[in-house]
Scaffold this motif. Structure first.
Motif, mmCIF file in Angstrom:
data_model
loop_
_atom_site.group_PDB
_atom_site.id
_atom_site.type_symbol
_atom_site.label_atom_id
_atom_site.label_comp_id
_atom_site.label_asym_id
_atom_site.label_seq_id
_atom_site.Cartn_x
_atom_site.Cartn_y
_atom_site.Cartn_z
ATOM 1 N N SER A 45 -18.771 22.253 -71.667
ATOM 2 C CA SER A 45 -18.335 20.957 -71.158
ATOM 3 C C SER A 45 -17.573 20.213 -72.259
ATOM 4 C CB SER A 45 -19.544 20.125 -70.714
ATOM 5 O OG SER A 45 -20.317 19.734 -71.841
ATOM 6 N N GLY A 46 -16.738 19.263 -71.847
ATOM 7 C CA GLY A 46 -16.014 18.444 -72.814
ATOM 8 C C GLY A 46 -16.930 17.769 -73.809
ATOM 9 N N PRO A 47 -18.029 17.144 -73.334
ATOM 10 C CA PRO A 47 -18.946 16.510 -74.282
ATOM 11 C C PRO A 47 -19.593 17.497 -75.255
ATOM 12 C CG PRO A 47 -19.250 15.568 -72.104
ATOM 13 C CD PRO A 47 -18.333 16.751 -71.941
ATOM 14 N N ALA A 48 -19.872 18.722 -74.810
ATOM 15 C CA ALA A 48 -20.456 19.727 -75.711
ATOM 16 C C ALA A 48 -19.443 20.131 -76.781
ATOM 17 C CB ALA A 48 -20.924 20.948 -74.926
ATOM 18 N N ARG A 49 -18.177 20.319 -76.385
ATOM 19 C CA ARG A 49 -17.136 20.650 -77.362
ATOM 20 C C ARG A 49 -16.942 19.509 -78.359
ATOM 21 N NH1 ARG A 49 -14.565 22.394 -72.677
ATOM 22 N NH2 ARG A 49 -13.165 20.596 -72.759
ATOM 23 N N ASP A 50 -16.960 18.278 -77.855
ATOM 24 C CA ASP A 50 -16.813 17.114 -78.736
ATOM 25 C C ASP A 50 -17.961 17.051 -79.752
ATOM 26 O OD1 ASP A 50 -14.515 16.423 -77.353
ATOM 27 O OD2 ASP A 50 -15.494 14.833 -76.179
ATOM 28 N N ALA A 51 -19.183 17.312 -79.283
ATOM 29 C CA ALA A 51 -20.346 17.282 -80.174
ATOM 30 C C ALA A 51 -20.226 18.359 -81.241
ATOM 31 C CB ALA A 51 -21.631 17.463 -79.368
ATOM 32 N N LEU A 52 -19.759 19.537 -80.855
ATOM 33 C CA LEU A 52 -19.571 20.610 -81.823
ATOM 34 C C LEU A 52 -18.528 20.205 -82.861
ATOM 35 C CD1 LEU A 52 -20.180 23.456 -82.793
ATOM 36 C CD2 LEU A 52 -18.518 24.301 -81.118
ATOM 37 N N ASP A 53 -17.440 19.608 -82.405
ATOM 38 C CA ASP A 53 -16.395 19.160 -83.325
ATOM 39 C C ASP A 53 -16.913 18.096 -84.300
ATOM 40 O OD1 ASP A 53 -14.580 20.895 -82.167
ATOM 41 O OD2 ASP A 53 -13.660 19.352 -80.906
ATOM 42 N N ARG A 54 -17.842 17.260 -83.828
ATOM 43 C CA ARG A 54 -18.428 16.216 -84.685
ATOM 44 C C ARG A 54 -19.544 16.765 -85.567
ATOM 45 N NH1 ARG A 54 -19.008 13.653 -79.755
ATOM 46 N NH2 ARG A 54 -21.263 13.794 -79.944
ATOM 47 N N GLY A 55 -20.048 17.959 -85.228
ATOM 48 C CA GLY A 55 -21.192 18.508 -85.959
ATOM 49 C C GLY A 55 -22.495 17.845 -85.573
ATOM 50 N N ASP A 56 -22.560 17.329 -84.343
ATOM 51 C CA ASP A 56 -23.724 16.580 -83.870
ATOM 52 C C ASP A 56 -24.745 17.519 -83.231
ATOM 53 O OD1 ASP A 56 -25.575 14.873 -82.801
ATOM 54 O OD2 ASP A 56 -24.123 13.638 -81.706
ATOM 55 N N ALA A 57 -25.695 17.982 -84.044
ATOM 56 C CA ALA A 57 -26.703 18.946 -83.590
ATOM 57 C C ALA A 57 -27.728 18.342 -82.649
ATOM 58 C CB ALA A 57 -27.412 19.548 -84.798
ATOM 59 N N SER A 58 -27.725 17.025 -82.477
ATOM 60 C CA SER A 58 -28.721 16.399 -81.600
ATOM 61 C C SER A 58 -28.130 16.008 -80.246
ATOM 62 C CB SER A 58 -29.316 15.166 -82.274
ATOM 63 O OG SER A 58 -28.320 14.174 -82.456
ATOM 64 N N ASP A 59 -26.842 16.272 -80.032
ATOM 65 C CA ASP A 59 -26.191 15.883 -78.784
ATOM 66 C C ASP A 59 -26.732 16.716 -77.623
ATOM 67 O OD1 ASP A 59 -23.868 16.335 -76.698
ATOM 68 O OD2 ASP A 59 -23.525 14.402 -77.701
ATOM 69 N N GLU A 60 -27.162 16.049 -76.569
ATOM 70 C CA GLU A 60 -27.796 16.730 -75.439
ATOM 71 C C GLU A 60 -26.842 17.699 -74.733
ATOM 72 O OE1 GLU A 60 -30.841 18.147 -73.499
ATOM 73 O OE2 GLU A 60 -31.072 16.590 -75.021
#
Length: 78
Positions: A45-60
């Motif tokens: 999903s777009g939000p999952a890709r964005d979280a990966l790009d940010r390095g946000d390991a806690s993003d649901e």
């Protein structure tokens, strides 16, 4: 700086990183990473890709994507 994102999930440590348009998922055990799967990044999903790009390991959204890949690996017998 590494582009690897470390995520703890179900008592295991996973490593997620981009590899061009793909996303690689591995399991870290004893300092070594065993790469389990490489998936088309467009399937996340777009939000999952964005979280990966940010390095946000806690993003649901990223955690949900990882759970799906791990579940598929389990079902294949990996």
């Amino acid at each position: 700086m590494s582009d690897d994102v470390r995520i703890r999930l179900g008592g295991e440590e996973y490593v997620v990183r981009r590899d061009g348009d793909d996303v690689q998922i591995g399991r870290r055990v004893g300092g070594e990473v065993t790469w389990l799967e490489s998936v088309d990044g467009g399937l996340l999903s777009g939000p999952a890709r964005d979280a990966l790009d940010r390095g946000d390991a806690s993003d649901e959204a990223l955690l949900t994507a990882l759970r799906g890949v791990v579940q598929a690996e389990v079902e294949r017998g990996g």
